[in-house]
Design a protein around this motif. Sequence first.
Motif, PDB file in Angstrom:
ATOM      1  N   THR A   2      28.955  83.701 104.478  1.00 59.06           N
ATOM      2  CA  THR A   2      29.371  81.867 105.562  1.00 59.06           C
ATOM      3  C   THR A   2      30.434  81.736 104.468  1.00 59.06           C
ATOM      4  O   THR A   2      31.686  81.324 105.057  1.00 59.06           O
ATOM      5  N   THR A   6      34.432  81.586 105.269  1.00 55.38           N
ATOM      6  CA  THR A   6      35.328  80.742 105.843  1.00 55.38           C
ATOM      7  C   THR A   6      36.870  80.655 104.966  1.00 55.38           C
ATOM      8  O   THR A   6      37.763  80.009 105.250  1.00 55.38           O
ATOM      9  N   LEU A  34      40.712  71.894 108.427  1.00 60.36           N
ATOM     10  CA  LEU A  34      39.315  72.506 109.143  1.00 60.36           C
ATOM     11  C   LEU A  34      38.337  73.777 108.482  1.00 60.36           C
ATOM     12  O   LEU A  34      37.368  73.926 107.634  1.00 60.36           O
ATOM     13  N   ALA A  38      35.310  73.492 105.082  1.00 62.87           N
ATOM     14  CA  ALA A  38      34.289  74.099 105.419  1.00 62.87           C
ATOM     15  C   ALA A  38      33.863  74.912 104.448  1.00 62.87           C
ATOM     16  O   ALA A  38      32.809  75.832 103.695  1.00 62.87           O
ATOM     17  N   CYS A  74      30.565  81.555 114.315  1.00 63.87           N
ATOM     18  CA  CYS A  74      31.148  80.446 114.883  1.00 63.87           C
ATOM     19  C   CYS A  74      31.443  78.948 113.827  1.00 63.87           C
ATOM     20  O   CYS A  74      32.098  78.856 114.957  1.00 63.87           O
ATOM     21  N   VAL A  75      31.967  79.030 112.864  1.00 68.15           N
ATOM     22  CA  VAL A  75      32.450  78.430 112.285  1.00 68.15           C
ATOM     23  C   VAL A  75      33.686  78.528 112.398  1.00 68.15           C
ATOM     24  O   VAL A  75      34.006  77.882 113.137  1.00 68.15           O
ATOM     25  N   VAL A  77      34.907  79.844 114.979  1.00 68.58           N
ATOM     26  CA  VAL A  77      35.194  80.131 116.506  1.00 68.58           C
ATOM     27  C   VAL A  77      35.326  78.366 117.235  1.00 68.58           C
ATOM     28  O   VAL A  77      35.867  78.079 117.719  1.00 68.58           O
ATOM     29  N   LEU A  78      34.159  77.476 116.559  1.00 67.92           N
ATOM     30  CA  LEU A  78      34.746  76.219 116.741  1.00 67.92           C
ATOM     31  C   LEU A  78      35.759  75.291 115.617  1.00 67.92           C
ATOM     32  O   LEU A  78      36.329  74.458 116.413  1.00 67.92           O
ATOM     33  N   ALA A  79      35.700  75.868 114.379  1.00 67.83           N
ATOM     34  CA  ALA A  79      37.606  75.366 113.816  1.00 67.83           C
ATOM     35  C   ALA A  79      38.000  75.705 114.727  1.00 67.83           C
ATOM     36  O   ALA A  79      38.996  74.437 114.936  1.00 67.83           O
ATOM     37  N   ALA A  81      38.217  75.849 118.371  1.00 71.40           N
ATOM     38  CA  ALA A  81      38.171  75.076 119.467  1.00 71.40           C
ATOM     39  C   ALA A  81      38.558  73.956 119.084  1.00 71.40           C
ATOM     40  O   ALA A  81      39.341  73.109 120.100  1.00 71.40           O
ATOM     41  N   ILE A  82      38.028  72.872 117.700  1.00 78.42           N
ATOM     42  CA  ILE A  82      38.867  72.240 117.859  1.00 78.42           C
ATOM     43  C   ILE A  82      40.502  72.037 117.242  1.00 78.42           C
ATOM     44  O   ILE A  82      40.408  71.038 118.074  1.00 78.42           O
ATOM     45  N   TRP A  83      40.425  73.263 116.926  1.00 76.58           N
ATOM     46  CA  TRP A  83      42.472  72.966 116.804  1.00 76.58           C
ATOM     47  C   TRP A  83      42.663  73.158 118.264  1.00 76.58           C
ATOM     48  O   TRP A  83      44.132  72.289 118.636  1.00 76.58           O
TER      49      TRP A  83
END
Length: 98
Positions: A2, A6, A34, A38, A74-75, A77-79, A81-83
């Motif tokens: 992970t 990142t 982000l 992380a 997943c982290v 993809v989430l970053a 998505a937030i962006w």
Amino acid sequence: MTLLLTLISAIAVTIAYRYSEKAKVLRFRILCYLFWGASIMWTVDEIFVLMEEKSNYPVAFMENVGDDALLGICVIVLAFAIWGVMLFFKKPMMQKQA
């Protein structure tokens, strides 16, 4: 794993932000924050895991590589998505013409 994913993402986004004008317009600074946040979080996590499992670390690492890789993806993809949500509400910064 992970941490590795990142860190790679943080370095790639930072390089894109520093050398691309379009990246500045698209607010890559948010992605930099982000991913570097992380990366710092996973670094601290790894330090504490090393302190707790000094002799058993390589075995524990190899058992969890798949799960860690999935968590890292997943982290990422989430970053993104937030962006994307932040871009939707704030709109890209347009260059002022002189």
